[in-house]
Design a protein around this motif. Structure first.
Motif, PDB file in Angstrom:
ATOM      1  N   VAL A  32       0.868  -1.183   0.000  1.00  0.00           N
ATOM      2  CA  VAL A  32       0.000   0.000   0.000  1.00  0.00           C
ATOM      3  C   VAL A  32       0.899   1.225   0.000  1.00  0.00           C
ATOM      4  O   VAL A  32       1.746   1.389   0.875  1.00  0.00           O
ATOM      5  CB  VAL A  32      -0.922   0.018   1.232  1.00  0.00           C
ATOM      6  CG1 VAL A  32      -1.777   1.292   1.231  1.00  0.00           C
ATOM      7  CG2 VAL A  32      -1.804  -1.227   1.269  1.00  0.00           C
ATOM      8  N   GLY A  33       0.731   2.097  -1.000  1.00  0.00           N
ATOM      9  CA  GLY A  33       1.507   3.325  -1.095  1.00  0.00           C
ATOM     10  C   GLY A  33       0.642   4.536  -0.797  1.00  0.00           C
ATOM     11  O   GLY A  33      -0.459   4.669  -1.351  1.00  0.00           O
ATOM     12  N   VAL A  34       1.143   5.413   0.066  1.00  0.00           N
ATOM     13  CA  VAL A  34       0.365   6.573   0.525  1.00  0.00           C
ATOM     14  C   VAL A  34       1.132   7.845   0.213  1.00  0.00           C
ATOM     15  O   VAL A  34       2.335   7.944   0.508  1.00  0.00           O
ATOM     16  CB  VAL A  34       0.108   6.498   2.047  1.00  0.00           C
ATOM     17  CG1 VAL A  34      -0.785   7.654   2.495  1.00  0.00           C
ATOM     18  CG2 VAL A  34      -0.483   5.155   2.440  1.00  0.00           C
ATOM     19  N   ASP A  35       0.455   8.834  -0.363  1.00  0.00           N
ATOM     20  CA  ASP A  35       1.106  10.128  -0.622  1.00  0.00           C
ATOM     21  C   ASP A  35       0.050  11.212  -0.668  1.00  0.00           C
ATOM     22  O   ASP A  35      -1.077  10.976  -1.111  1.00  0.00           O
ATOM     23  CB  ASP A  35       1.880  10.105  -1.937  1.00  0.00           C
ATOM     24  CG  ASP A  35       3.037  11.098  -1.944  1.00  0.00           C
ATOM     25  OD1 ASP A  35       2.799  12.285  -1.637  1.00  0.00           O
ATOM     26  OD2 ASP A  35       4.169  10.695  -2.248  1.00  0.00           O
ATOM     27  N   ILE A  36       0.440  12.416  -0.233  1.00  0.00           N
ATOM     28  CA  ILE A  36      -0.497  13.537  -0.253  1.00  0.00           C
ATOM     29  C   ILE A  36      -0.832  13.939  -1.676  1.00  0.00           C
ATOM     30  O   ILE A  36      -1.908  14.465  -1.957  1.00  0.00           O
ATOM     31  CB  ILE A  36       0.074  14.731   0.543  1.00  0.00           C
ATOM     32  CG1 ILE A  36      -1.038  15.748   0.826  1.00  0.00           C
ATOM     33  CG2 ILE A  36       1.263  15.368  -0.166  1.00  0.00           C
ATOM     34  CD1 ILE A  36      -0.660  16.786   1.871  1.00  0.00           C
ATOM     35  N   GLU A  37       0.101  13.686  -2.613  1.00  0.00           N
ATOM     36  CA  GLU A  37      -0.147  13.955  -4.038  1.00  0.00           C
ATOM     37  C   GLU A  37       0.597  12.920  -4.867  1.00  0.00           C
ATOM     38  O   GLU A  37       1.826  12.855  -4.833  1.00  0.00           O
ATOM     39  CB  GLU A  37       0.322  15.350  -4.439  1.00  0.00           C
ATOM     40  CG  GLU A  37       0.094  15.647  -5.915  1.00  0.00           C
ATOM     41  CD  GLU A  37       0.720  16.957  -6.360  1.00  0.00           C
ATOM     42  OE1 GLU A  37       0.482  17.346  -7.519  1.00  0.00           O
ATOM     43  OE2 GLU A  37       1.469  17.572  -5.567  1.00  0.00           O
ATOM     44  N   ILE A  38      -0.164  12.109  -5.585  1.00  0.00           N
ATOM     45  CA  ILE A  38       0.426  11.147  -6.511  1.00  0.00           C
ATOM     46  C   ILE A  38       0.292  11.751  -7.909  1.00  0.00           C
ATOM     47  O   ILE A  38      -0.813  11.870  -8.439  1.00  0.00           O
ATOM     48  CB  ILE A  38      -0.268   9.780  -6.435  1.00  0.00           C
ATOM     49  CG1 ILE A  38      -0.192   9.248  -4.998  1.00  0.00           C
ATOM     50  CG2 ILE A  38       0.377   8.799  -7.411  1.00  0.00           C
ATOM     51  CD1 ILE A  38      -1.011   7.989  -4.765  1.00  0.00           C
ATOM     52  N   ARG A  39       1.403  12.166  -8.463  1.00  0.00           N
ATOM     53  CA  ARG A  39       1.359  12.854  -9.751  1.00  0.00           C
ATOM     54  C   ARG A  39       0.810  11.933 -10.837  1.00  0.00           C
ATOM     55  O   ARG A  39       1.135  10.741 -10.860  1.00  0.00           O
ATOM     56  CB  ARG A  39       2.742  13.367 -10.111  1.00  0.00           C
ATOM     57  CG  ARG A  39       3.236  14.436  -9.135  1.00  0.00           C
ATOM     58  CD  ARG A  39       4.605  14.939  -9.478  1.00  0.00           C
ATOM     59  NE  ARG A  39       5.029  15.971  -8.524  1.00  0.00           N
ATOM     60  CZ  ARG A  39       6.208  16.579  -8.544  1.00  0.00           C
ATOM     61  NH1 ARG A  39       7.109  16.244  -9.471  1.00  0.00           N
ATOM     62  NH2 ARG A  39       6.496  17.508  -7.648  1.00  0.00           N
ATOM     63  N   PRO A  40      -0.016  12.493 -11.729  1.00  0.00           N
ATOM     64  CA  PRO A  40      -0.700  11.654 -12.731  1.00  0.00           C
ATOM     65  C   PRO A  40       0.234  10.755 -13.536  1.00  0.00           C
ATOM     66  O   PRO A  40      -0.091   9.585 -13.778  1.00  0.00           O
ATOM     67  CB  PRO A  40      -1.409  12.684 -13.617  1.00  0.00           C
ATOM     68  CG  PRO A  40      -1.653  13.839 -12.703  1.00  0.00           C
ATOM     69  CD  PRO A  40      -0.458  13.902 -11.797  1.00  0.00           C
ATOM     70  N   HIS A  41       1.398  11.275 -13.947  1.00  0.00           N
ATOM     71  CA  HIS A  41       2.280  10.434 -14.766  1.00  0.00           C
ATOM     72  C   HIS A  41       2.890   9.302 -13.946  1.00  0.00           C
ATOM     73  O   HIS A  41       3.113   8.200 -14.475  1.00  0.00           O
ATOM     74  CB  HIS A  41       3.378  11.273 -15.421  1.00  0.00           C
ATOM     75  CG  HIS A  41       4.339  11.912 -14.478  1.00  0.00           C
ATOM     76  ND1 HIS A  41       4.036  13.043 -13.743  1.00  0.00           N
ATOM     77  CD2 HIS A  41       5.606  11.568 -14.117  1.00  0.00           C
ATOM     78  CE1 HIS A  41       5.076  13.377 -12.996  1.00  0.00           C
ATOM     79  NE2 HIS A  41       6.040  12.491 -13.189  1.00  0.00           N
TER      80      HIS A  41
END
Length: 253
Positions: free
Chosen positions: A106-115
């Motif tokens: 499971v990967g968590v990030d405040i912003e996962i960039r579209p690319h």
């Protein structure tokens, strides 16, 4: 500190407090040179030169190997990582889980960039990876992560997002309850306190870093032990990791 190397005399001289002359081909000299190598390599962005199965992975290779040793021993059902970036670490953990025939990531990030999201979701191992977007230490995000873990599963957590001491402390508070006995929560990139005085560093990092947060947090949580995981194989006299993750490994007892 001033370090002088004499390859003919086979000595390494450290000038300054606690200094002295060391055998160049000894354990103590190796540790001095390794610390310098870590600092220079970090400044030169050495970890920004690697990929894993097609995705950039911004990690020191030794830390990746040490994590592999721990994952193989713990055999987690779920690896939770805060901080996604290009997704290389997620793919690395997923590939190890695939090889072991168990588990998911499971990967968590405040912003996962579209690319980056597109590349991760198109990867051959995407079926083993779940992405969660949101403040990694926020209650709603943590609850979403918790909902992805089934009762009785073994969980290991890796913190690799915002590296301020305050944020890492928030993450430790938020995720430590997910960690199963014998497993770990890992506060990565304490290297910041080692590189606060290099050109790319920042002076405040000497105390504002994940290692400082983990050490302080461990003092208030006796159910966790701050320790370097034992090496499963060692035919040398060396005992210390060459690492970007000092004071990172918190094992739940």
């Amino acid at each position: 500190m001033k370090v002088s190397i004499d390859t003919q005399a086979r000595t390494l001289v450290v000038e300054g407090e606690g200094g002295g002359t060391l055998p160049l081909y000894g354990t103590e000299a190796f540790e001095v040179l390794s610390d310098l190598w870590v600092k220079v390599g970090w400044n030169q962005k050495y970890p920004y030169t690697f990929s894993w199965m097609g995705r950039p992975v911004i990690q020191l290779p030794e830390d990746m190997v040490r994590m592999q040793e721990v994952l193989y021993r713990v055999q987690p059902d779920v690896v939770v990582e805060t901080g996604v970036a290009h997704g290389g670490s997620l793919v690395f953990y997923a590939s190890l889980m695939k090889a072991m025939g168990r588990g998911r990531v499971v990967g968590v990030d405040i912003e996962i960039r579209p690319h980056n999201r597109a590349a991760i979701e198109a990867h051959a191992l995407s079926g083993m990876i779940t992405l969660v977007e949101g403040d990694s230490a926020g209650a709603e995000t943590v609850e979403r992560v918790r909902s992805l873990i089934r009762p009785g599963e073994t969980v290991l957590v890796i913190l690799d997002s915002n590296h301020t001491a305050a944020h890492v402390t928030r993450e430790l508070d938020a995720y430590h309850g997910l960690v199963t006995p014998g497993s770990y929560i890992v506060a990565t990139d304490g290297v910041m306190r080692m590189v606060h005085d290099v050109p790319r560093g920042q002076p405040g990092w000497d105390t504002d870093n994940p290692a400082h947060a983990a050490e302080a947090w461990a003092g208030a949580h006796p159910e966790f032990v701050l320790e370097q995981p034992a090496w499963p194989f060692n035919e040398s006299e060396l005992r210390a990791n060459v690492t970007h993750w000092p004071s990172a490994w918190l094992r739940r007892t």
